[in-house]
Structures are given as C-alpha cells and as structure tokens.
Scaffold this motif. Structure first.
Motif, mmCIF file in Angstrom:
data_model
loop_
_atom_site.group_PDB
_atom_site.id
_atom_site.type_symbol
_atom_site.label_atom_id
_atom_site.label_comp_id
_atom_site.label_asym_id
_atom_site.label_seq_id
_atom_site.Cartn_x
_atom_site.Cartn_y
_atom_site.Cartn_z
ATOM 1 N N VAL A 97 0.871 -1.262 -0.168
ATOM 2 C CA VAL A 97 -0.054 -0.026 -0.115
ATOM 3 C C VAL A 97 0.826 1.376 -0.062
ATOM 4 O O VAL A 97 1.807 1.325 0.733
ATOM 5 N N VAL A 98 0.377 2.172 -0.675
ATOM 6 C CA VAL A 98 1.336 3.561 -0.739
ATOM 7 C C VAL A 98 0.231 4.684 -0.494
ATOM 8 O O VAL A 98 -0.762 4.628 -0.779
ATOM 9 N N VAL A 99 0.895 5.272 0.717
ATOM 10 C CA VAL A 99 0.005 6.239 1.280
ATOM 11 C C VAL A 99 0.798 7.685 0.376
ATOM 12 O O VAL A 99 1.822 7.854 0.104
ATOM 13 N N ALA A 100 -0.440 8.589 0.159
ATOM 14 C CA ALA A 100 0.231 9.883 -0.217
ATOM 15 C C ALA A 100 0.935 10.786 0.426
ATOM 16 O O ALA A 100 0.843 10.784 1.628
ATOM 17 N N THR A 101 2.067 11.451 -0.077
ATOM 18 C CA THR A 101 2.685 12.376 0.887
ATOM 19 C C THR A 101 1.711 13.503 1.294
ATOM 20 O O THR A 101 0.511 13.561 0.555
ATOM 21 N N ASP A 102 2.309 14.317 2.197
ATOM 22 C CA ASP A 102 1.343 15.402 2.678
ATOM 23 C C ASP A 102 0.925 16.427 1.724
ATOM 24 O O ASP A 102 -0.122 16.919 1.549
ATOM 25 N N ASN A 103 2.124 16.726 0.851
ATOM 26 C CA ASN A 103 1.613 17.577 -0.292
ATOM 27 C C ASN A 103 0.552 17.108 -1.357
ATOM 28 O O ASN A 103 -0.488 17.728 -1.806
ATOM 29 N N THR A 104 0.649 15.695 -1.668
ATOM 30 C CA THR A 104 0.023 15.133 -2.358
ATOM 31 C C THR A 104 -1.522 14.953 -1.868
ATOM 32 O O THR A 104 -2.581 15.177 -2.660
ATOM 33 N N ALA A 105 -1.497 14.773 -0.643
ATOM 34 C CA ALA A 105 -2.828 14.547 -0.133
ATOM 35 C C ALA A 105 -3.562 16.009 0.001
ATOM 36 O O ALA A 105 -4.976 15.990 -0.246
#
Length: 205
Positions: A97-105
């Motif tokens: 699973v890949v969690v989005a970076t804060d900027n992408t979020a």
C-alpha cells in the motif's frame, strides 16, 4: 508450492523492497525454528526461487508471487478502507500500500491531512492484511510503481485515477500490470465525511 514457501518468498520480497535483513523477520513472522527455516530456504534455492545469498529471491521466485499495489491518503481509517484493502489482498499474495505524501494529500483532498505521512504509513502498516506500506513519490506515482513492480494495481471505488491513465503509465515503464477496480460496501463512508461530521458534532456540544 507449499504455503510456508510462499510466505517465505513474500517476506523476502518485502525485505528486499525495504532493504531489511530477512532472517530475523522470517523467524518472527513464521514462528518457525532456524532449522526449519533454513530447510525451506534450501528447498527454495534448489528450485531456483531464492538466490544463494539466502536472503533475496530470483526472477523466477518473483514471478511466482502475485504482488498487488493499492494507494490512497488513509488519513482516517474507516470500514470502507478495511473492506477495500481486504479485497485487494484477496487478489494476490502480497499487498503493498502506498500512502500519499502530505503535499499530494492536500492536492487530492483540498485540505491538510490530520496525520502526517509518517503517521499514516505507520497506521496502514499495522493493518493485518497489509504486507508493506510505503510513502509515495511527489508528482510521479509511477516511480513507486516501478519500484514495486506489481502484477495488479487495485483502485478503490472513490479514487480519481482512471484505469487508462494507469495502464498507459505502466506501458511507459514497460510493466505489464492489470488494473482492478474495487467496490466498497459502504460507499458513503469517507475520511472527509467523517472529519466533517466529527467537527460538526464537536461544535454542537
């Protein structure tokens, strides 16, 4: 292939991605003795699934595993996430699973996440169906896709990524991966809705 051998190969694959030493993790996760683990590794080497270094899998070993890749923000884990990730794990042997970076979020949700990317990674890593959770790359999801090289990319019901975009991106990095669109039994459940309702309930007190 026996299930224990599949498990050992899966753990070795995850350790290769993370750059971790494999043997102690094998003992912890399989609950087998060193002798039994070494015996299984010997069989895997004999079948050309594990390299002579006893800690990395061969190309043949990698092809014997079906790796599923799923992604998202995962700011607040809710039942829809659990169902979707269970469904994704059911598609293969290993779930990354890949969690989005804060900027992408922020770009995806139009708001700052409640939890920073490292906290979200730790939370997702704690889920039993998840074999490995990584933090995504800024601006190019296919860097992570190329690193993981999944056979299946699972998309949640509410994800904006279109299947054609994913398929064409995989072709550019010469990766033959199938795209699976997963359905949630609770489509109305979302992190944004939960956060909004929670905020309203707090203000109403």
């Amino acid at each position: 292939m026996e299930q224990i051998q599949k498990t050992i190969l899966s753990i070795m694959y995850v350790c290769q991605i993370e750059g971790k030493e494999v043997f102690e993790i094998l003992k912890k996760k399989t609950m087998l003795s060193e002798d039994l683990i070494n015996g299984e590794i010997n069989n895997l080497i004999k079948n050309q699934l594990v390299n002579e270094d006893r800690k990395s899998i061969t190309e043949k070993g990698r092809k014997s595993l079906c790796v599923v890749l799923a992604g998202g923000v995962f700011d607040i884990i809710h039942p829809g996430h659990i169902h979707t990730l269970n469904a994704a794990k059911d598609l293969g042997d290993v779930l990354v699973v890949v969690v989005a970076t804060d900027n992408t979020a922020v770009k995806m949700k139009k708001r700052k996440p409640l939890h920073v990317q490292e906290q979200r990674q730790e939370l997702v890593n704690s889920l039993s169906m998840v074999d490995l959770c990584l933090i995504g790359q800024e601006n190019d999801i296919f860097k992570t896709v190329n690193h993981v090289k999944p056979q299946i990319i699972a998309l949640g019901y509410d994800q904006v990524h279109q299947e054609k975009f994913i398929t064409e991106g995989c072709k550019k990095i010469q990766l033959d991966a199938k795209v699976a669109r997963l359905q949630s039994p609770i489509p109305e459940s979302s992190s944004s809705k939960i956060q909004k309702e929670y905020g309203e309930s707090i203000h109403g007190i």
